[in-house]
Design a protein around this motif. Structure first.
Motif, PDB file in Angstrom:
ATOM      1  N   PHE A 198       0.835  -1.204   0.000  1.00 53.66           N
ATOM      2  CA  PHE A 198       0.000   0.000   0.000  1.00 53.66           C
ATOM      3  C   PHE A 198       0.866   1.249   0.000  1.00 53.66           C
ATOM      4  O   PHE A 198       0.623   2.179  -0.753  1.00 53.66           O
ATOM      5  CB  PHE A 198      -0.914   0.046   1.232  1.00 53.66           C
ATOM      6  CG  PHE A 198      -2.006  -0.972   1.222  1.00 53.66           C
ATOM      7  CD1 PHE A 198      -3.028  -0.912   0.292  1.00 53.66           C
ATOM      8  CD2 PHE A 198      -2.014  -1.994   2.154  1.00 53.66           C
ATOM      9  CE1 PHE A 198      -4.046  -1.849   0.292  1.00 53.66           C
ATOM     10  CE2 PHE A 198      -3.022  -2.936   2.157  1.00 53.66           C
ATOM     11  CZ  PHE A 198      -4.039  -2.867   1.226  1.00 53.66           C
ATOM     12  N   LEU A 199       1.870   1.251   0.870  1.00 55.10           N
ATOM     13  CA  LEU A 199       2.690   2.450   0.999  1.00 55.10           C
ATOM     14  C   LEU A 199       3.478   2.738  -0.275  1.00 55.10           C
ATOM     15  O   LEU A 199       3.678   3.900  -0.634  1.00 55.10           O
ATOM     16  CB  LEU A 199       3.620   2.330   2.200  1.00 55.10           C
ATOM     17  CG  LEU A 199       2.908   2.196   3.546  1.00 55.10           C
ATOM     18  CD1 LEU A 199       3.908   2.130   4.680  1.00 55.10           C
ATOM     19  CD2 LEU A 199       1.922   3.317   3.771  1.00 55.10           C
ATOM     20  N   THR A 200       3.903   1.705  -0.966  1.00 55.62           N
ATOM     21  CA  THR A 200       4.596   1.892  -2.240  1.00 55.62           C
ATOM     22  C   THR A 200       3.648   2.505  -3.264  1.00 55.62           C
ATOM     23  O   THR A 200       3.972   3.486  -3.925  1.00 55.62           O
ATOM     24  CB  THR A 200       5.149   0.549  -2.759  1.00 55.62           C
ATOM     25  OG1 THR A 200       6.057   0.031  -1.792  1.00 55.62           O
ATOM     26  CG2 THR A 200       5.850   0.723  -4.094  1.00 55.62           C
ATOM     27  N   ARG A 201       2.462   1.938  -3.369  1.00 58.38           N
ATOM     28  CA  ARG A 201       1.479   2.427  -4.328  1.00 58.38           C
ATOM     29  C   ARG A 201       1.079   3.875  -4.026  1.00 58.38           C
ATOM     30  O   ARG A 201       0.842   4.670  -4.927  1.00 58.38           O
ATOM     31  CB  ARG A 201       0.246   1.530  -4.313  1.00 58.38           C
ATOM     32  CG  ARG A 201      -0.746   1.874  -5.404  1.00 58.38           C
ATOM     33  CD  ARG A 201      -1.944   0.949  -5.469  1.00 58.38           C
ATOM     34  NE  ARG A 201      -1.626  -0.431  -5.173  1.00 58.38           N
ATOM     35  CZ  ARG A 201      -2.459  -1.274  -4.577  1.00 58.38           C
ATOM     36  NH1 ARG A 201      -3.669  -0.876  -4.232  1.00 58.38           N
ATOM     37  NH2 ARG A 201      -2.107  -2.512  -4.343  1.00 58.38           N
ATOM     38  N   TRP A 202       1.006   4.210  -2.736  1.00 57.92           N
ATOM     39  CA  TRP A 202       0.602   5.554  -2.328  1.00 57.92           C
ATOM     40  C   TRP A 202       1.780   6.525  -2.245  1.00 57.92           C
ATOM     41  O   TRP A 202       1.615   7.659  -1.811  1.00 57.92           O
ATOM     42  CB  TRP A 202      -0.107   5.500  -0.987  1.00 57.92           C
ATOM     43  CG  TRP A 202      -1.407   4.774  -1.004  1.00 57.92           C
ATOM     44  CD1 TRP A 202      -2.233   4.558  -2.067  1.00 57.92           C
ATOM     45  CD2 TRP A 202      -2.043   4.159   0.115  1.00 57.92           C
ATOM     46  NE1 TRP A 202      -3.340   3.851  -1.676  1.00 57.92           N
ATOM     47  CE2 TRP A 202      -3.256   3.588  -0.336  1.00 57.92           C
ATOM     48  CE3 TRP A 202      -1.717   4.022   1.454  1.00 57.92           C
ATOM     49  CZ2 TRP A 202      -4.129   2.919   0.494  1.00 57.92           C
ATOM     50  CZ3 TRP A 202      -2.585   3.355   2.301  1.00 57.92           C
ATOM     51  CH2 TRP A 202      -3.786   2.812   1.817  1.00 57.92           C
ATOM     52  N   GLU A 203       2.970   6.067  -2.619  1.00 57.00           N
ATOM     53  CA  GLU A 203       4.190   6.873  -2.550  1.00 57.00           C
ATOM     54  C   GLU A 203       4.458   7.377  -1.132  1.00 57.00           C
ATOM     55  O   GLU A 203       4.822   8.534  -0.914  1.00 57.00           O
ATOM     56  CB  GLU A 203       4.139   8.020  -3.563  1.00 57.00           C
ATOM     57  CG  GLU A 203       4.037   7.519  -4.993  1.00 57.00           C
ATOM     58  CD  GLU A 203       3.990   8.627  -6.021  1.00 57.00           C
ATOM     59  OE1 GLU A 203       4.060   9.822  -5.664  1.00 57.00           O
ATOM     60  OE2 GLU A 203       3.874   8.293  -7.216  1.00 57.00           O
ATOM     61  N   LEU A 204       4.284   6.477  -0.162  1.00 56.82           N
ATOM     62  CA  LEU A 204       4.530   6.780   1.253  1.00 56.82           C
ATOM     63  C   LEU A 204       5.553   5.817   1.854  1.00 56.82           C
ATOM     64  O   LEU A 204       5.516   5.532   3.049  1.00 56.82           O
ATOM     65  CB  LEU A 204       3.213   6.695   2.044  1.00 56.82           C
ATOM     66  CG  LEU A 204       2.127   7.704   1.679  1.00 56.82           C
ATOM     67  CD1 LEU A 204       0.841   7.401   2.436  1.00 56.82           C
ATOM     68  CD2 LEU A 204       2.608   9.125   1.960  1.00 56.82           C
ATOM     69  N   VAL A 205       6.470   5.346   1.033  1.00 56.44           N
ATOM     70  CA  VAL A 205       7.442   4.349   1.487  1.00 56.44           C
ATOM     71  C   VAL A 205       8.240   4.852   2.680  1.00 56.44           C
ATOM     72  O   VAL A 205       8.592   4.076   3.576  1.00 56.44           O
ATOM     73  CB  VAL A 205       8.375   3.932   0.326  1.00 56.44           C
ATOM     74  CG1 VAL A 205       9.486   3.025   0.815  1.00 56.44           C
ATOM     75  CG2 VAL A 205       7.564   3.230  -0.745  1.00 56.44           C
ATOM     76  N   ARG A 206       8.502   6.130   2.770  1.00 56.21           N
ATOM     77  CA  ARG A 206       9.301   6.649   3.879  1.00 56.21           C
ATOM     78  C   ARG A 206       8.605   6.482   5.233  1.00 56.21           C
ATOM     79  O   ARG A 206       9.237   6.563   6.272  1.00 56.21           O
ATOM     80  CB  ARG A 206       9.708   8.095   3.642  1.00 56.21           C
ATOM     81  CG  ARG A 206       8.588   9.099   3.760  1.00 56.21           C
ATOM     82  CD  ARG A 206       9.131  10.524   3.646  1.00 56.21           C
ATOM     83  NE  ARG A 206       8.216  11.493   4.179  1.00 56.21           N
ATOM     84  CZ  ARG A 206       8.074  11.798   5.463  1.00 56.21           C
ATOM     85  NH1 ARG A 206       8.803  11.207   6.364  1.00 56.21           N
ATOM     86  NH2 ARG A 206       7.199  12.710   5.843  1.00 56.21           N
ATOM     87  N   LEU A 207       7.320   6.209   5.218  1.00 54.21           N
ATOM     88  CA  LEU A 207       6.587   5.963   6.471  1.00 54.21           C
ATOM     89  C   LEU A 207       6.611   4.498   6.877  1.00 54.21           C
ATOM     90  O   LEU A 207       6.089   4.132   7.934  1.00 54.21           O
ATOM     91  CB  LEU A 207       5.126   6.414   6.315  1.00 54.21           C
ATOM     92  CG  LEU A 207       4.894   7.878   5.958  1.00 54.21           C
ATOM     93  CD1 LEU A 207       3.396   8.142   5.811  1.00 54.21           C
ATOM     94  CD2 LEU A 207       5.514   8.801   6.985  1.00 54.21           C
ATOM     95  N   SER A 208       7.207   3.667   6.063  1.00 57.45           N
ATOM     96  CA  SER A 208       7.135   2.219   6.244  1.00 57.45           C
ATOM     97  C   SER A 208       7.640   1.748   7.603  1.00 57.45           C
ATOM     98  O   SER A 208       6.970   0.973   8.282  1.00 57.45           O
ATOM     99  CB  SER A 208       7.902   1.524   5.124  1.00 57.45           C
ATOM    100  OG  SER A 208       7.843   0.129   5.290  1.00 57.45           O
ATOM    101  N   ASP A 209       8.815   2.185   8.017  1.00 65.84           N
ATOM    102  CA  ASP A 209       9.375   1.709   9.288  1.00 65.84           C
ATOM    103  C   ASP A 209       8.484   2.086  10.470  1.00 65.84           C
ATOM    104  O   ASP A 209       8.166   1.250  11.316  1.00 65.84           O
ATOM    105  CB  ASP A 209      10.791   2.251   9.502  1.00 65.84           C
ATOM    106  CG  ASP A 209      11.801   1.640   8.550  1.00 65.84           C
ATOM    107  OD1 ASP A 209      11.519   0.578   7.957  1.00 65.84           O
ATOM    108  OD2 ASP A 209      12.888   2.232   8.399  1.00 65.84           O
ATOM    109  N   SER A 210       8.083   3.344  10.533  1.00 65.02           N
ATOM    110  CA  SER A 210       7.241   3.808  11.643  1.00 65.02           C
ATOM    111  C   SER A 210       5.887   3.112  11.650  1.00 65.02           C
ATOM    112  O   SER A 210       5.418   2.652  12.691  1.00 65.02           O
ATOM    113  CB  SER A 210       7.032   5.322  11.557  1.00 65.02           C
ATOM    114  OG  SER A 210       8.251   5.989  11.698  1.00 65.02           O
ATOM    115  N   ALA A 211       5.262   3.042  10.486  1.00 65.80           N
ATOM    116  CA  ALA A 211       3.934   2.429  10.395  1.00 65.80           C
ATOM    117  C   ALA A 211       3.987   0.940  10.714  1.00 65.80           C
ATOM    118  O   ALA A 211       3.105   0.414  11.399  1.00 65.80           O
ATOM    119  CB  ALA A 211       3.337   2.665   9.012  1.00 65.80           C
ATOM    120  N   THR A 212       5.017   0.262  10.237  1.00 66.83           N
ATOM    121  CA  THR A 212       5.150  -1.169  10.509  1.00 66.83           C
ATOM    122  C   THR A 212       5.340  -1.427  11.994  1.00 66.83           C
ATOM    123  O   THR A 212       4.706  -2.314  12.569  1.00 66.83           O
ATOM    124  CB  THR A 212       6.330  -1.766   9.710  1.00 66.83           C
ATOM    125  OG1 THR A 212       6.064  -1.585   8.318  1.00 66.83           O
ATOM    126  CG2 THR A 212       6.514  -3.236  10.007  1.00 66.83           C
TER     127      THR A 212
END
Length: 100
Positions: A2-16
């Motif tokens: 989802f984060l890749t598709r939404w161009e929010l990859v930089r939030l990945s660590d925190s969100a995970t």
């Protein structure tokens, strides 16, 4: 994904990390370990909700040095921009938001 598709990859660590902590709380405290997870793309970034069937509120409190648990919501608070709890009939929803 989802984060890749939404161009929010930089939030990945925190969100995970935050999502893992909320689901771990369900596993530890909710009979039957049942919950629902909702991941939303918002104008400001990302919102994640974890709902379960156990009423009551939760608070972030630091556990003692020797405590086995008690740090999950402190971590959620540290790695997200906002978080909270919404009580509802028959349970609650714990949510967090990460700004893009």
């Amino acid at each position: 994904m989802f984060l890749t598709r939404w161009e929010l990859v930089r939030l990945s660590d925190s969100a995970t990390l935050a999502l893992t902590e909320l689901v771990a709380n369900v596993v530890r405290h909710v009979p039957g370990r049942r919950c629902s997870v909702l991941i939303l793309r918002e104008l400001h970034g990302l919102r994640v909700e974890v709902a379960d069937g156990v009423p009551g509120t939760v608070v972030a409190k630091a556990g003692g040095e020797l405590d086995e648990g008690g740090r999950g919501l402190v971590l959620v608070e540290a790695v997200t921009d906002r978080w909270g709890v919404e009580e509802r009939a028959g349970g609650k929803t714990v949510w967090f938001e990460c700004d893009a």
